[in-house]
Write an enzyme that holds these catalytic residues in place. Structure first.
Site, PDB file in Angstrom:
ATOM      1  CE1 TYR A 284      13.606  45.092  76.810  1.00  0.00           C
ATOM      2  CE2 TYR A 284      14.533  43.855  74.966  1.00  0.00           C
ATOM      3  CZ  TYR A 284      14.223  45.054  75.564  1.00  0.00           C
ATOM      4  OH  TYR A 284      14.526  46.233  74.923  1.00  0.00           O
TER       5      TYR A 284
ATOM      6  CB  SER B 294      13.893  45.284  71.193  1.00  0.00           C
ATOM      7  OG  SER B 294      15.141  44.611  71.295  1.00  0.00           O
TER       8      SER B 294
END
Length: 261
Positions: free
Chosen positions: A156, A143
């Site tokens: 995350y 990401s």
């Protein structure tokens, strides 16, 4: 000519979103596909049958990728049935948005297990098969949050930064065996996982749900659009092609200009 003809690819979290798009694109390129996900049996079978229409062999495993034993069993069984395991795409991921001082411990543990530890488990399990053939492609769907941080996403961001680090370390470990390991770092992609965040982000930022997309989700995109599943699938296939024989240990951004700022 199909670029992945004769190859077998395992894509974790491949019944919806990015993983589903990658699985479909790889099947179109001639690869046999090992699907993985936790959807209902009916949804999983529908996906398997749909991909099988492309003429490839398609298997499905409802393995918890955060459980090392289930991962090992899935990979060993799939390799026996299909005869090889050439490509691994670590895509499975979950998300939770909350300020760090109130972030639930169980959510932290689940996100680290699914988004980071699972990639270590799968890589460790597939390497003997790839080393034997002296060819392999491992792509970790990281990401932009593997490169930069955002508020309220401690677990995350930590997991995705860890995944980028794992990518680099694994690439060095296996370079002599004809195996490449790379990460793709997307910005916001219009998937069920992102749509799920809208209400959470609205609550965290004290905004309406209509305001969240332009003011939060796309705020850092220089190109004010979502990244598409098709774009990520195309990049994944490129990384698995012979054109990328010497491209390894990288974290490639496809984030609409986010990390350039």
């Amino acid at each position: 000519m199909m670029r992945l003809q004769g190859k077998t690819a395992l894509i974790t979290g491949s019944l919806t979103g990015i993983g589903r798009g990658i699985a479909s694109a790889m099947a179109q390129e001639g690869a046999n596909i090992i699907l993985n996900g936790i959807d209902t049996p009916e949804e999983a079978e529908n996906t398997r049958q749909e991909l099988e229409k492309m003429g490839q062999r398609i298997l499905y495993y409802k393995a918890d990728v955060g459980n090392v034993q289930e991962v090992t069993t899935m990979i060993t069984d799939a390799q026996k049935k299909l005869g090889s395991l050439d490509i691994l795409v670590n895509n499975a991921g979950i998300q939770y948005v909350e300020p760090i001082d109130t972030f639930p411990i169980e959510k932290w543990d689940a996100i680290i297990a699914t988004n980071l530890s699972s990639a270590f488990y799968t890589i460790r399990a597939v390497l003997p098969f790839m080393k034997e053939k002296k060819w392999g492609r491992i792509v970790n769907i990281a990401s932009v949050h593997g490169l930069v941080a955002s508020a309220y996403k401690s677990a995350y961001v930590a997991a995705k930064h860890g995944l980028v680090g794992l990518t680099k370390a694994a690439a060095l470990d296996v370079a002599e065996f004809g195996i490449t390991v790379n990460a793709i770092c997307p910005g916001y992609v219009d998937t069920p996982l992102v749509r799920q965040q809208i209400s959470e982000q609205a609550k965290a930022h004290h905004l309406s749900e209509d305001e969240v997309i332009p003011k939060v989700l796309l705020a850092h995109h220089a190109i004010k659009e979502f990244v598409t599943v098709e774009q990520i699938a195309a990049m994944t296939i490129y990384l698995c092609s012979d054109a990328c024989k010497t491209l390894t240990g990288t974290a490639l951004s496809i984030d609409a200009g986010w990390s350039a700022q």
